[in-house]
Design an enzyme around this catalytic site. Structure first.
Site, PDB file in Angstrom:
ATOM      1  N   CYS A   2       0.828  -1.228   0.261  1.00 15.81           N
ATOM      2  CA  CYS A   2       0.016   0.071  -0.161  1.00 15.81           C
ATOM      3  C   CYS A   2       0.686   1.438  -0.010  1.00 15.81           C
ATOM      4  CB  CYS A   2      -0.806  -0.092   1.345  1.00 15.81           C
ATOM      5  SG  CYS A   2      -1.727  -1.337   1.514  1.00 15.81           S
ATOM      6  N   LYS A 620       1.537  -7.923 -18.571  1.00 14.97           N
ATOM      7  CA  LYS A 620       1.678  -8.236 -17.290  1.00 14.97           C
ATOM      8  C   LYS A 620       0.748  -9.432 -16.771  1.00 14.97           C
ATOM      9  CE  LYS A 620       3.408  -8.266 -13.181  1.00 14.97           C
ATOM     10  NZ  LYS A 620       4.795  -8.942 -13.062  1.00 14.97           N
TER      11      LYS A 620
END
Length: 625
Positions: A2, A620
Site C-alpha cells: 500500500c 503483465k
C-alpha cells in the site's frame, strides 16, 4: 504494497494528500481513501471518504462534496493493495474508531489481529470491515478513553504499538488533537518529509518530493509525532530515539523516486524480495499450525486427497514445478504439474479426491481460470495461490493462499515468483499437517527454517554486483544454456525464461542428466553455460553427477558459470566463474539460486539497451487464451 501519506501544515490538506496519492499510483492499488481534520487547536471534525477502484472514483466523490467539508490542514491518504478483506468501499482505508474521532492508514500486516479482534468483540466493539487495520484504530480509541493513557493520544498509540505483532506502518490522526499526527513503523518503510511550517510522512519520498527535499528515514520500531512546527522520534516506549533514524537529502526526480532510486522497477522489485517472502509467510503459523488465508476445505477433506495437480503459466509454472518436490517430499502424495493452457484439453483424470492448485500472479490469467473451471466441473477441490486479493481465480476456489508480494510493475515476474515459492512451502506443510505425514514439531521446525530465509535472500541480493558485471561480459552472446538437477532444474528453466523475456536472446534450460541425450550438440567454444549446483550435503550423488556434466561441457570449450553454496570447494576446479550462495537445505535453495539469474537477465537486457520493465510483445496479466 500500500501507499500512504500524512500531512500537517498551513495548506489545505485535501489537495496535498490527493496529489501525493496520484504520485504513488505507480505502486498499484485496488482502492483509495482520504481523512481530513478541520478545526481549532483543541478540537476538530473528522471527514473520511474512501472508494474501491481507481483514484478517479475517490476524486468524483470529493468533487460532489461541499467545499467547507473538505477544509482543514491535517490529512491522511491511502491507496490500498488488499491483503485482509476484499477490495471494497468498506475495506478501503482510512479506518475510524466508533466515535468517529480517530483515523488510521496502514501498510503491512498485523499478524496477531485475530486474537486482538476477538478481544475487542468481547468488549462490545462492532467492526465494519474485514481488515486487520481496523483492530489498531479501535485499540487506540480504547486506550485513549480509559486506563493509564486516557486523554493521551501519543501515549495511547505507543501502548497499542507495543501489543502489535507483524510488519506494519501505521499513521494516526485524532480530531480531538487536530494539529498532531502519530506514525510508526516495524519493518515496512516510513519516511518523514520536513517542510517550512509543514510536515509529511509517507511510504516513500514520492509522497512529498514536490514539497521538500529534506527527509528522515525512520528506523526499526520507531514512532514519530509530527506537528506543523516539528517532529519528535521515539521508540515504542516513548524514549527519544532520533539517533537511530537517518536524515538525508533527496536528489532524485519524481520518476527516480517512484523507482526507489533504481533505474528500473524490476531492479527495485528484485530488492524487495526479502519483504515479499516475509509478508507471504506472516500470519500463516498460528497456534502451532499452518493456516491458509481462505479455507473452505476441512482437514478431513484434505486427508482424503490422493493426488495433486498444479496448473499455471509462465513463471508461475516454474514455481509449480518446485511445488512438486516439496509437496511430494512432505506429504508422499503424487503431484503432476501442468501448463494451464494444456490441462483441460487433454482430459485429465480428476475426481473428488483430487486437489488442483492454480497459481497466478494476477488471479485473472485466462488459461489458468479455465483450468480451474474445468477442475470444478469434474468435482475436484481447487486451491489458488494468487497475489491479487478479490480477483477472479480466488473467488472460484475452495481455498486460497495469498502471496503478499504487493504490486509488481515490471512485466517479468521476480518478487512474485519468490513469494509463490514460499507459498508452495506453506501449502506443502499444511497438507502434511492435515495428513499426519509430519508431526507438529517437524512442521514448526520446517516453518522456522523458512522464516529465516528472508535475511539470506537480502544477503544474496546485496552481493549481486559481480553477477551484473558478468552479464555485461556475455551480453553479446547469441545463446546461453542453463543446467540444473532436482530443484535446480526448474530454477534453470526460470533463468532461461527471464533471459528470453528481457534480453531477447536464445536461452534454454535443461535437466543436466539430459545433456547427453541431445543438448550437448549445442556446446561450442565460448558458449556461456550457467549451472545451478545442488548442495553436496543434500545429495552427494546428484552433486557428483552434475560435476561430471560440468567437466563434459568445459572440455568442449564452453564457459561455465556455476551457482554453488559457500564452501563447496570441489566445484572451483571446474567453474570459470563461481557465484557463491549461503548454504541452506535442498528444498529451500531455489529462494536463493533464482536471484543471480534474475540479476543476470536484467543486466544483460540493460547492456543490450532494452527496456527492462516493458519487454516487447508481453503483458503483465494475460486475460486471453
Amino acid at each position: 504494497m500500500c501507499g500512504l501519506v500524512g500531512y500537517v501544515g498551513q495548506r489545505p490538506a485535501c489537495g496535498v494528500v490527493m496529489d501525493a496519492l496520484r504520485r504513488m499510483e505507480y505502486r498499484g492499488y485496488d482502492s483509495s481513501g482520504i481523512a481530513l481534520i478541520n478545526g481549532s487547536a483543541k478540537s476538530g471534525n473528522l471527514t473520511v471518504r474512501r472508494r474501491a477502484g481507481r483514484l478517479s472514483n475517490l476524486e468524483s466523490v470529493l468533487a460532489e462534496m461541499v467545499p467547507a467539508s473538505l477544509a482543514g490542514n491535517v490529512g491522511l491518504g491511502h491507496i490500498r493493495w488488499a491483503t485482509h478483506g476484499r477490495p471494497t468501499d468498506r475495506n478501503a482505508h482510512p479506518h475510524r474508531d466508533a466515535t468517529g474521532k480517530i483515523a488510521v492508514v496502514h501498510n503491512g500486516i498485523i499478524e496477531n489481529f485475530p486474537s486482538l479482534r476477538h478481544e475487542l468483540e468481547i468488549a462490545g466493539v462492532e467492526f465494519v470491515s474485514d481488515t486487520d487495520t481496523e483492530v489498531a484504530v479501535h485499540l487506540v480509541a480504547q486506550a485513549y478513553c480509559a486506563g493509564e493513557t486516557a486523554g493521551d493520544f501519543v501515549g495511547s498509540v505507543l501502548a497499542v504499538l507495543r501489543r502489535l505483532q507483524g510488519h506494519f506502518t501505521l499513521v494516526f490522526a485524532n480530531a480531538d488533537e487536530p494539529g498532531t499526527i502519530v506514525a510508526a513503523r516495524r519493518s515496512t518503510p516510513l519516511v518523514l518529509g520536513i517542510g517550512d511550517g509543514e510536515m509529511f510522512v509517507g511510504s516513500d519520498v514520492a509522497a512529498f518530493i514536490e514539497h521538500t527535499r529534506q527527509a528522515v528515514e525512520l528506523g526499526q520500531d520507531q514512532a514519530v509525532v509530527i506537528t506543523a512546527d516539528g517532529y519528535r522520534i521515539s521508540d515504542f516506549d516513548g524514549n527519544d530515539d532520533a539517533v537511530n533514524a537517518r536524515t538525508f537529502h533527496i536528489d532524485w526526480d519524481l520518476a527516480a523516486a517512484e523507482k526507489g532510486g533504481y533505474e528500473y522497477f524490476m531492479l527495485k522489485e528484485i530488492a524487495e524480495q526479502p519483504d515479499a517472502v516475509v509478508d507471504t509467510l506472516l500470519g500463516h503459523f498460528t497456534g502451532g499450525r499452518i493456516v491458509l488465508d481462505e479455507q473452505r476445505l476441512s482437514d478431513q477433506e484434505l486427508r482424503e486427497i490422493d493426488k495433486v495437480f498444479v496448473v499455471a503459466c509462465g513463471t508461475a509454472y516454474h514455481s509449480g514445478l518446485l511445488a512438486k518436490y516439496t509437496i511430494e517430499h512432505w506429504t508422499r502424495l503424487p503431484v503432476e504439474v501442468e501448463l494451464a493452457s494444456e490441462f483441460r484439453y487433454r482430459d485429465p483424470v480428476l475426481d473428488r479426491s483430487t486437489l488442483v492448485v492454480a497459481i497466478s500472479q494476477s488471479g485473472e490469467t485466462a488459461d489458468t481460470l479455465e483450468a480451474v473451471r474445468h477442475a470444478k466441473e469434474q468435482k475436484a477441490k481447487v486451491l489458488a495461490i494468487c497475489n491479487t486479493n478479490g480477483s477472479q481465480i480466488p473467488r472460484e476456489c475452495d481455498a486460497v493462499l495469498y502471496t503478499r508480494a504487493g504490486p509488481e510493475i515490471g512485466v517479468a515476474s521476480t518478487k512474485t515468483f519468490l513469494a509463490q515459492v514460499a507459498a508452495n512451502y506453506l501449502l506443502g506443510l499444511a497438507l502434511a499437517q492435515a495428513r499426519g505425514t509430519k508431526y507438529p514439531d517437524e512442521v514448526q521446525r520446517e516453518y522456522r527454517e523458512l522464516e529465516a530465509m528472508p535475511d539470506l535472500v537480502a544477503r544474496v541480493i546485496a552481493g549481486m554486483g559481480p553477477v551484473a558485471d558478468l552479464a555485461y561480459r556475455f551480453a553479446q552472446s547469441t545463446t546461453v544454456l542453463f543446467l540444473g538437477r532436482h530443484v535446480g532444474y526448474p530454477v534453470a528453466l526460470e533463468g532461461a525464461l527471464k533471459l528470453k523475456e528481457l534480453a531477447y536472446m536464445h536461452a534454454e534450460g535443461f535437466a543436466a542428466g539430459e545433456l547427453k541425450h541431445g543438448p550437448i550438440a549445442l556446446i561450442e567454444e565460448n558458449l556461456p553455460v550457467i549451472v545451478v549446483m545442488p548442495s553436496p550435503k543434500g545429495s552427494a550423488m546428484l552433486h557428483a553427477k552434475l560435476l561430471s556434466n560440468i567437466r563434459e561441457i568445459q572440455t568442449r570449450g564452453a564457459v561455465t558459470i556455476v551457482i554453488a553454496e559457500e564452501g563447496d570447494d570441489t566445484v572451483r576446479l571446474y567453474a570459470d566463474h563461481l557465484i557463491e550462495l549461503p548454504a541452506v537445505s535442498t528444498l529451500l535453495q531455489p529462494l536463493l539460486s533464482t536471484i543471480p539469474l534474475q540479476v543476470f537477465a536484467a543486466s544483460v537486457a540493460q547492456a543490450r539497451g532494452y527496456d527492462v520493465d516493458k519487454p516487447r510483445n508481453l503483458a503483465k496479466s494475460v486475460t486471453v487464451e
